[in-house]
Design an enzyme around this catalytic site. Structure first.
Site, PDB file in Angstrom:
ATOM      1  CG  ASP A   2      -4.131   4.312   2.895  1.00 23.72           C
ATOM      2  OD1 ASP A   2      -3.895   4.733   1.750  1.00 23.72           O
ATOM      3  OD2 ASP A   2      -4.269   3.091   3.135  1.00 23.72           O
ATOM      4  CD  GLU A  52      -6.588  -6.629   5.191  1.00 26.02           C
ATOM      5  OE1 GLU A  52      -6.478  -5.551   4.607  1.00 26.02           O
ATOM      6  OE2 GLU A  52      -6.320  -7.721   4.650  1.00 26.02           O
ATOM      7  CB  ILE A 104      -1.092   4.349  -4.140  1.00 25.49           C
ATOM      8  CG1 ILE A 104      -1.320   3.309  -5.259  1.00 25.49           C
ATOM      9  CG2 ILE A 104      -1.072   5.775  -4.701  1.00 25.49           C
ATOM     10  CD1 ILE A 104      -0.333   3.336  -6.382  1.00 25.49           C
ATOM     11  CG  MET A 164      -1.602  -3.501  -3.180  1.00 20.96           C
ATOM     12  SD  MET A 164      -0.194  -3.383  -2.079  1.00 20.96           S
ATOM     13  CE  MET A 164       1.109  -4.063  -3.108  1.00 20.96           C
ATOM     14  CD  GLU A 165      -4.117  -7.721  -1.632  1.00 16.97           C
ATOM     15  OE1 GLU A 165      -5.055  -6.921  -1.396  1.00 16.97           O
ATOM     16  OE2 GLU A 165      -2.952  -7.518  -1.241  1.00 16.97           O
TER      17      GLU A 165
HETATM   18  N1  ADE Z   1      -4.245  -0.931   0.693  1.00 15.17           N
HETATM   19  C1  ADE Z   1      -4.526  -0.029   1.664  1.00 15.17           C
HETATM   20  N2  ADE Z   1      -4.031   1.176   1.340  1.00 15.17           N
HETATM   21  C2  ADE Z   1      -3.434   1.040   0.140  1.00 15.17           C
HETATM   22  C3  ADE Z   1      -2.728   1.914  -0.696  1.00 15.17           C
HETATM   23  N3  ADE Z   1      -2.551   3.188  -0.343  1.00 15.17           N
HETATM   24  N4  ADE Z   1      -2.224   1.430  -1.857  1.00 15.17           N
HETATM   25  C4  ADE Z   1      -2.401   0.129  -2.199  1.00 15.17           C
HETATM   26  N5  ADE Z   1      -3.053  -0.747  -1.418  1.00 15.17           N
HETATM   27  C5  ADE Z   1      -3.573  -0.296  -0.262  1.00 15.17           C
END
Ligand code: ADE
Length: 269
Positions: free
Chosen positions: A231, A24, A186, A207-208
């Site tokens: 995604d 990143e 996820i 997640m952060e």
């Molecule tokens: N970061 C990028 N895609 C994600 C996802 N599908 N779930 C959690 N964190 C992510």
């Protein structure tokens, strides 16, 4: 190992720039490495790059993945490096119906979707802090949204033509709204649907961000968060996420943060 910079040594408090994964911020680290005065400080098994990016004093680092990693990094940036503000950049899964891979979400508000101390406290509320949402700094968020919009409108069309990214199939949009964070990747339609039902306003999941937001709230440090959609948090996420990360993520972070820092300089002249 060098020792951290006391904030009093800095002419101005530096901006902390944080990401979770090396892909990143590859280009930002390369850019910062051009600074002849760059110092790399190793602390808590992380490298902190202390230098200047486009004239702005910065501390750039990788938190690694998850809320604990993000929170400890944010606390170190505040206490060991004296940052005056924090910016988080990275990728996220798209949740809102309008979100597509390649779009950018700038957080207006963040929450932690996996916090659940019910029935002791309402679901999602951070116990003893009496809140379940954290607002980003309005000024930084406005600047970040402008930087993201400029990047998407002025720079991205050329980059898409040059790189021929197959994942970014439409003209990307910038969205402003709620980001949900939790210690869970996820990657299934039913998990995504459950999360959307629990937090219908969330545009993106990662997640952060919610952990950075909580620490910054607790210490009164202004912050902003941007996420590029890698995604759709569904069954295809495990394919889309790594491809996007390797091919696209760093280009977005570099492009938007460069514009953000150039605006910061202009605003301070
Ligand atoms: N970061 C990028 N895609 C994600 C996802 N599908 N779930 C959690 N964190 C992510």
């Amino acid at each position: 190992m060098h020792s951290p910079v006391p904030s009093s040594d800095a002419s101005r408090k530096p901006l902390g720039i944080v990401a979770a994964l090396p892909q990143e911020i590859t280009q930002l680290i390369a850019e910062l490495s051009l600074d002849p005065d760059l110092r790399v400080v190793t602390l808590g098994r992380r490298d902190y790059y202390v230098g200047r990016l486009w004239q702005q004093p910065c501390v750039l680092t990788l938190a690694r993945i998850g809320k604990v990693a993000a929170a400890t990094t944010a606390a170190a940036l505040i206490h060991e490096f004296g940052v005056g503000a924090m910016l988080f950049t990275g990728v996220a899964g798209g949740l809102g119906a309008a979100l597509r891979v390649g779009d950018i979400v700038v957080a207006e508000t963040l929450m932690q979707h996996d916090m659940d101390a019910s029935p002791l406290f309402p679901r999602h509320q951070i116990p003893l802090l009496a809140r379940d949402r954290f607002d980003s700094c309005a000024l930084l968020t406005r600047r970040l949204t402008r930087a993201a919009t400029d990047f998407v409108e002025q720079v991205l069309p050329g980059l898409r033509a040059h790189h021929g990214w197959t994942l970014v199939r439409h003209a990307p949009q910038v969205h402003l709204g709620l980001i949900a964070s939790g210690d869970q990747f996820i990657a299934a339609a039913d998990t995504r649907a459950t999360l959307r039902a629990a937090v219908p306003q969330a545009l993106a999941v990662e997640m952060e961000g919610g952990a950075i937001a909580q620490v910054c709230y607790e210490y009164d440090v202004p912050f902003a968060v941007m996420r590029t959609i890698s995604d759709s948090a569904d069954d295809a996420a495990t394919v889309s996420f790594p491809l996007f990360l390797d091919e696209v993520a760093s280009v977005y972070s570099y492009g938007v943060i460069r514009r953000f820092l150039e605006m910061t300089e202009a605003a301070e002249v």
